[in-house]
Design a protein around this motif. Structure first.
Motif, PDB file in Angstrom:
ATOM      1  N   CYS A 141       0.836  -1.190   0.000  1.00  0.00           N
ATOM      2  CA  CYS A 141       0.000   0.000   0.000  1.00  0.00           C
ATOM      3  C   CYS A 141       0.872   1.242   0.000  1.00  0.00           C
ATOM      4  CB  CYS A 141      -0.901   0.004   1.232  1.00  0.00           C
ATOM      5  SG  CYS A 141      -1.939   1.467   1.319  1.00  0.00           S
TER       6      CYS A 141
ATOM      7  N   CYS B 296      -0.312   3.469   3.448  1.00  0.00           N
ATOM      8  CA  CYS B 296       0.060   3.133   4.825  1.00  0.00           C
ATOM      9  C   CYS B 296       1.243   2.172   4.887  1.00  0.00           C
ATOM     10  CB  CYS B 296      -1.150   2.578   5.574  1.00  0.00           C
ATOM     11  SG  CYS B 296      -1.697   0.985   4.996  1.00  0.00           S
TER      12      CYS B 296
ATOM     13  N   CYS C 188      -6.944  -2.157   0.622  1.00  0.00           N
ATOM     14  CA  CYS C 188      -6.095  -2.268   1.804  1.00  0.00           C
ATOM     15  C   CYS C 188      -6.932  -2.080   3.067  1.00  0.00           C
ATOM     16  CB  CYS C 188      -5.020  -1.188   1.706  1.00  0.00           C
ATOM     17  SG  CYS C 188      -3.965  -1.083   3.144  1.00  0.00           S
TER      18      CYS C 188
ATOM     19  N   CYS D 262      -6.469   0.083   5.239  1.00  0.00           N
ATOM     20  CA  CYS D 262      -6.614   1.511   5.526  1.00  0.00           C
ATOM     21  C   CYS D 262      -7.671   2.155   4.642  1.00  0.00           C
ATOM     22  CB  CYS D 262      -5.282   2.233   5.346  1.00  0.00           C
ATOM     23  SG  CYS D 262      -4.784   2.478   3.631  1.00  0.00           S
TER      24      CYS D 262
ATOM     25  N   HIS E  23      -7.486   2.324   1.286  1.00  0.00           N
ATOM     26  CA  HIS E  23      -6.926   2.648  -0.021  1.00  0.00           C
ATOM     27  C   HIS E  23      -7.159   1.476  -0.982  1.00  0.00           C
ATOM     28  CE1 HIS E  23      -4.284   4.549  -2.886  1.00  0.00           C
ATOM     29  NE2 HIS E  23      -3.477   3.514  -2.913  1.00  0.00           N
TER      30      HIS E  23
HETATM   31 ZN   LIG Z   1      -3.122   0.983   3.232  1.00  0.00          ZN
END
Ligand SMILES: [Zn+2]
Length: 99
Positions: free
Chosen positions: A63, A66, A91, A93, A95
């Motif tokens: 990613c 992050c 992901c 996070c 994304h």
């Molecule tokens: Zn991420």
């Protein structure tokens, strides 16, 4: 001359990135998430500094937001994006990226 030197640099950068990402994967499976992120950050920094183009399997293995190593089913989810008719990896996070 210039271009052949560049391609040597590129291929050595690519192999360093591949090694760092392999280490990140290893660290993650050894439950060492912090260390894994450090490896991904190092790989990403090399990538940014050298503006190296990566093969798809390396580009899609971490990613950019992050610095998490992507392991499908564990740290990332692969799903089919009906709207864009493509596979998409998401992901933890939030994304996401087209595969
Ligand atoms: Zn991420």
């Amino acid at each position: 001359m210039q271009s052949s030197r560049k391609s040597i640099i590129n291929s050595s950068v690519r192999s360093s990135i591949a090694k760092l990402l392999a280490k990140a994967r290893e660290a993650y499976s050894a439950k060492n998430a912090e260390r894994s992120k450090r490896y991904v950050k190092m790989a990403f920094e090399l990538l940014k500094k050298n503006k190296t183009k990566l093969p798809k399997e390396l580009r899609n293995s971490f990613c950019r937001k992050c610095c998490l190593i992507w392991i499908p089913g564990q740290t990332a989810t692969v799903s089919f994006d009906r709207k864009n008719d493509c596979l998409r990896i998401t992901c933890g996070c939030g994304h996401s990226k087209r595969l």
